[in-house]
Design an enzyme around this catalytic site. Structure first.
Site, PDB file in Angstrom:
ATOM      1  N   GLY A  55      32.342  33.300  49.441  1.00  0.00           N
ATOM      2  CA  GLY A  55      31.816  34.063  50.562  1.00  0.00           C
ATOM      3  C   GLY A  55      30.304  34.007  50.629  1.00  0.00           C
ATOM      4  N   GLY A 112      31.644  38.973  46.112  1.00  0.00           N
ATOM      5  CA  GLY A 112      31.372  39.985  47.119  1.00  0.00           C
ATOM      6  C   GLY A 112      32.624  40.761  47.466  1.00  0.00           C
ATOM      7  CB  ALA A 113      33.864  43.652  48.162  1.00  0.00           C
ATOM      8  CD  GLU A 133      37.851  36.043  46.992  1.00  0.00           C
ATOM      9  OE1 GLU A 133      36.767  35.656  47.444  1.00  0.00           O
ATOM     10  OE2 GLU A 133      38.542  36.929  47.555  1.00  0.00           O
TER      11      GLU A 133
END
Length: 260
Positions: A55, A112-113, A133
């Site tokens: 990402g 990331g999120a 992930e």
């Protein structure tokens, strides 16, 4: 856009920002992501096996790791990528790679999120890499999640954006209807994710993604997780529960580090 005083933000040398006590610096969302990513890389030590996230935020972390390797400030690093795209980036940066078969225990993962709730539960997978992930980040001793403050929510699904579920292509409409009915009381709408050509988005694993859009809190997350995974046709969902050990948030007042 966000305004941050330069003395409030760590790792600012990477962005060549103004010295302390200067006028406020205007930071874009991508610059906030970069600040958080560079801070996360401070957790990396030579000799580690690293889970390499996917990402826009994780990309900055990979760039920094590659830079430190070239400078000789990090050595003997092995990376385990969470997507084909991350694998390609890591190779281009000269980061040596391996896999979970060879290294079933990972020292540290950085990723990331899409959402972070007050208990450090996450929504991930809007980039389409949620299965790999979750496999990689579930095998790590420490998982450092990096976000900008726009990703903070009161409850998972609270942004109104997608909560992804990876499903097998076979009879995907049947699976999508099951998912929508499961969260009917939360106003759930389930939609197949399409690519830029209007065709079904296909994950690195050859599956589809059904995005769930929620209007209300879905309640007990572990109960919801178990219910989703019991639906035949579901491969994995994008809720990462009790997995992040540290969340680094970059925002207007600088960096906040939250530990589980």
């Amino acid at each position: 856009m966000a305004v941050a005083w330069s003395e409030k933000v760590s790792s600012m040398e990477a962005l060549s920002l103004s010295p302390p006590m200067s006028p406020p610096v205007i930071l874009t969302q991508d610059e906030l992501k970069k600040i958080a990513a560079y801070k996360a890389v401070e957790f990396v030590e030579s000799g580690m096996v690293l889970g390499l996230g996917t990402g826009s935020t994780a990309k900055h972390a990979l760039d920094r790791i590659g830079e430190l390797l070239r400078q000789g400030r990090l050595t003997n690093i092995l990376g385990i990528p969470t997507s084909k795209k991350t694998q390609e980036q890591a190779i281009s940066l000269g980061i040596p790679l391996s896999d979970l078969d060879s290294h079933p225990t990972i020292d540290l993962a950085i990723d990331g999120a899409d959402e972070v709730d007050p208990h450090l539960n996450l929504v991930k997978g809007r980039g389409g890499s949620l299965l790999r992930e979750k496999m990689v980040e579930g095998a790590c001793k420490k998982f450092v999640c990096i976000v900008d403050e726009s990703k903070l929510v009161k409850y998972l699904g609270g942004s109104g954006l997608a909560m992804p579920v990876e499903v097998v292509p076979f009879c995907w409409k049947f699976t999508a209807n099951k998912l929508q009915n499961l969260f009917r009381d939360s106003g759930c709408v389930a939609k197949l994710r399409n690519d830029c050509k209007g065709e079904p988005f296909v994950t690195d694993n050859g599956n589809y993604i059904v995005d769930l859009y929620l209007k209300k809190d879905i309640g007990d997350l572990q109960v919801a997780s178990d219910a989703i995974l019991r639906i035949a046709g579901v491969v994995e969902h994008g809720m990462f529960l009790d997995m992040a050990t540290t969340v680094i948030v970059a925002g207007e007042l600088g960096i906040t580090i939250k530990n589980r």
